[in-house]
Design a protein around this motif. Sequence first.
Motif, PDB file in Angstrom:
ATOM      1  N   GLY A 143      -1.209   7.860  14.960  1.00 45.76           N
ATOM      2  CA  GLY A 143      -2.374   7.133  14.477  1.00 45.76           C
ATOM      3  C   GLY A 143      -2.815   7.710  13.152  1.00 45.76           C
ATOM      4  N   GLY A 144      -3.696   6.991  12.473  1.00 45.19           N
ATOM      5  CA  GLY A 144      -4.190   7.530  11.216  1.00 45.19           C
ATOM      6  C   GLY A 144      -4.835   6.474  10.352  1.00 45.19           C
ATOM      7  N   ILE A 145      -5.336   6.916   9.215  1.00 46.36           N
ATOM      8  CA  ILE A 145      -5.968   6.016   8.256  1.00 46.36           C
ATOM      9  C   ILE A 145      -5.693   6.508   6.839  1.00 46.36           C
ATOM     10  CG2 ILE A 145      -8.162   7.282   8.469  1.00 46.36           C
ATOM     11  CD1 ILE A 145      -9.575   4.612   7.843  1.00 46.36           C
ATOM     12  N   ASN A 146      -5.349   5.582   5.976  1.00 44.95           N
ATOM     13  CA  ASN A 146      -5.196   5.849   4.549  1.00 44.95           C
ATOM     14  C   ASN A 146      -6.390   5.218   3.834  1.00 44.95           C
ATOM     15  OD1 ASN A 146      -2.737   6.558   5.557  1.00 44.95           O
ATOM     16  ND2 ASN A 146      -1.541   5.089   4.389  1.00 44.95           N
ATOM     17  N   THR A 147      -7.095   5.990   3.050  1.00 45.26           N
ATOM     18  CA  THR A 147      -8.222   5.465   2.282  1.00 45.26           C
ATOM     19  C   THR A 147      -7.882   5.546   0.805  1.00 45.26           C
ATOM     20  OG1 THR A 147      -9.806   6.206   3.956  1.00 45.26           O
ATOM     21  CG2 THR A 147     -10.682   5.701   1.778  1.00 45.26           C
ATOM     22  N   ILE A 148      -7.861   4.382   0.148  1.00 43.71           N
ATOM     23  CA  ILE A 148      -7.555   4.303  -1.279  1.00 43.71           C
ATOM     24  C   ILE A 148      -8.835   3.935  -2.010  1.00 43.71           C
ATOM     25  CG2 ILE A 148      -6.176   3.142  -3.053  1.00 43.71           C
ATOM     26  CD1 ILE A 148      -4.996   2.986   0.514  1.00 43.71           C
ATOM     27  N   ARG A 149      -9.261   4.799  -2.924  1.00 41.64           N
ATOM     28  CA  ARG A 149     -10.493   4.573  -3.692  1.00 41.64           C
ATOM     29  C   ARG A 149     -10.178   4.548  -5.183  1.00 41.64           C
ATOM     30  NH1 ARG A 149     -12.461   8.679   0.012  1.00 41.64           N
ATOM     31  NH2 ARG A 149     -13.848   7.752   1.568  1.00 41.64           N
ATOM     32  N   TRP A 150     -10.963   3.787  -5.927  1.00 42.45           N
ATOM     33  CA  TRP A 150     -10.797   3.746  -7.370  1.00 42.45           C
ATOM     34  C   TRP A 150     -12.167   3.719  -8.058  1.00 42.45           C
ATOM     35  CZ3 TRP A 150      -9.618   0.019  -3.867  1.00 42.45           C
ATOM     36  CH2 TRP A 150     -10.299  -1.199  -3.932  1.00 42.45           C
ATOM     37  N   VAL A 151     -12.221   4.412  -9.213  1.00 41.41           N
ATOM     38  CA  VAL A 151     -13.453   4.514  -9.992  1.00 41.41           C
ATOM     39  C   VAL A 151     -13.153   4.122 -11.427  1.00 41.41           C
ATOM     40  CG1 VAL A 151     -15.257   6.073 -10.832  1.00 41.41           C
ATOM     41  CG2 VAL A 151     -14.323   6.372  -8.515  1.00 41.41           C
ATOM     42  N   HIS A 152     -14.013   3.260 -11.968  1.00 37.57           N
ATOM     43  CA  HIS A 152     -13.850   2.780 -13.345  1.00 37.57           C
ATOM     44  C   HIS A 152     -14.383   3.833 -14.310  1.00 37.57           C
ATOM     45  CE1 HIS A 152     -14.263  -0.926 -16.208  1.00 37.57           C
ATOM     46  NE2 HIS A 152     -13.179  -0.210 -16.432  1.00 37.57           N
ATOM     47  N   ARG A 153     -13.535   4.282 -15.252  1.00 35.94           N
ATOM     48  CA  ARG A 153     -13.943   5.293 -16.217  1.00 35.94           C
ATOM     49  C   ARG A 153     -14.587   4.661 -17.444  1.00 35.94           C
ATOM     50  NH1 ARG A 153      -8.502   7.031 -15.635  1.00 35.94           N
ATOM     51  NH2 ARG A 153      -8.223   6.565 -17.853  1.00 35.94           N
ATOM     52  N   ALA A 154     -15.232   5.497 -18.249  1.00 33.91           N
ATOM     53  CA  ALA A 154     -15.914   5.028 -19.457  1.00 33.91           C
ATOM     54  C   ALA A 154     -14.937   4.442 -20.470  1.00 33.91           C
ATOM     55  CB  ALA A 154     -16.705   6.169 -20.085  1.00 33.91           C
ATOM     56  N   ASP A 155     -13.674   4.911 -20.457  1.00 34.83           N
ATOM     57  CA  ASP A 155     -12.681   4.388 -21.401  1.00 34.83           C
ATOM     58  C   ASP A 155     -11.971   3.151 -20.869  1.00 34.83           C
ATOM     59  OD1 ASP A 155     -11.133   5.425 -19.393  1.00 34.83           O
ATOM     60  OD2 ASP A 155      -9.945   6.761 -20.667  1.00 34.83           O
TER      61      ASP A 155
END
Length: 243
Positions: free
Chosen positions: A142-154
């Motif tokens: 079992g398990g979970i993959n968490t994919i996150r993204w953050v928008h940078r100033a550039d």
Amino acid sequence: MAALLLLQLYAGLLSGGRHAPATRPTTRARTLPPLALASSPRTKVEGRGHARCKLPPGPLATYLMDSGASDATLLSAVLVRDSSTKGAYECELAPIQFLSLQITPLMHMHIDRASDNNEVHVRIIQGNVRIGSKVQRATSIGGINTIRWVHRADDGWDLECKIDLELSLEVPGFEAMPSLARRAWIASSRSVMGVAAGSAARKLVRNVELSYAGYGAPGGGPVLLPSEGRRDSGQADTSSTLS
């Protein structure tokens, strides 16, 4: 992920037989091979890993929120079958040759895009392994993959992947091991699980990076990576894959 997990699984089965104290043998333990001891209590081992990368400006959020574009990359399977549940898939990972055995991880996975926090969750709802043509019931993943993204100033993106894995298996002779041997086995297993989770996270980040580059290219579209497999739009026969 799959290779290290399953190699650890069978190393654990064999080490369970090795560490059973010689002064307390049983006829059953002597006459049956490790895989036949299906009545052993289950032992759970967890591992965590993460990876990050910086991506150039482009439609990353659109790509990751687009099921048709990114599902195959996020699943990283050689065969993907649509499930009757929206966002769920029956997946076969690449087979692993271990000694004379061919081991195929079988995963029922779900991709959740319901979050408003710039993240996607890939959950392993149920996982087993098939050895040859037989599905093993004594092991579950079992398990979970968490994919996150953050928008940078550039206008670029910071991408992060965190993976939590749990392996539940029957280890013959585990309860009969001396406490020190049990603690050593668990510590070793956790270490290997951590390495497996970290390796899986790095691979997933790299796959997203490559596929996103193709998606954002002029005239480009979803990219099928070499590690990704064909997709079967028919409903999976779950009775033949997962227990």
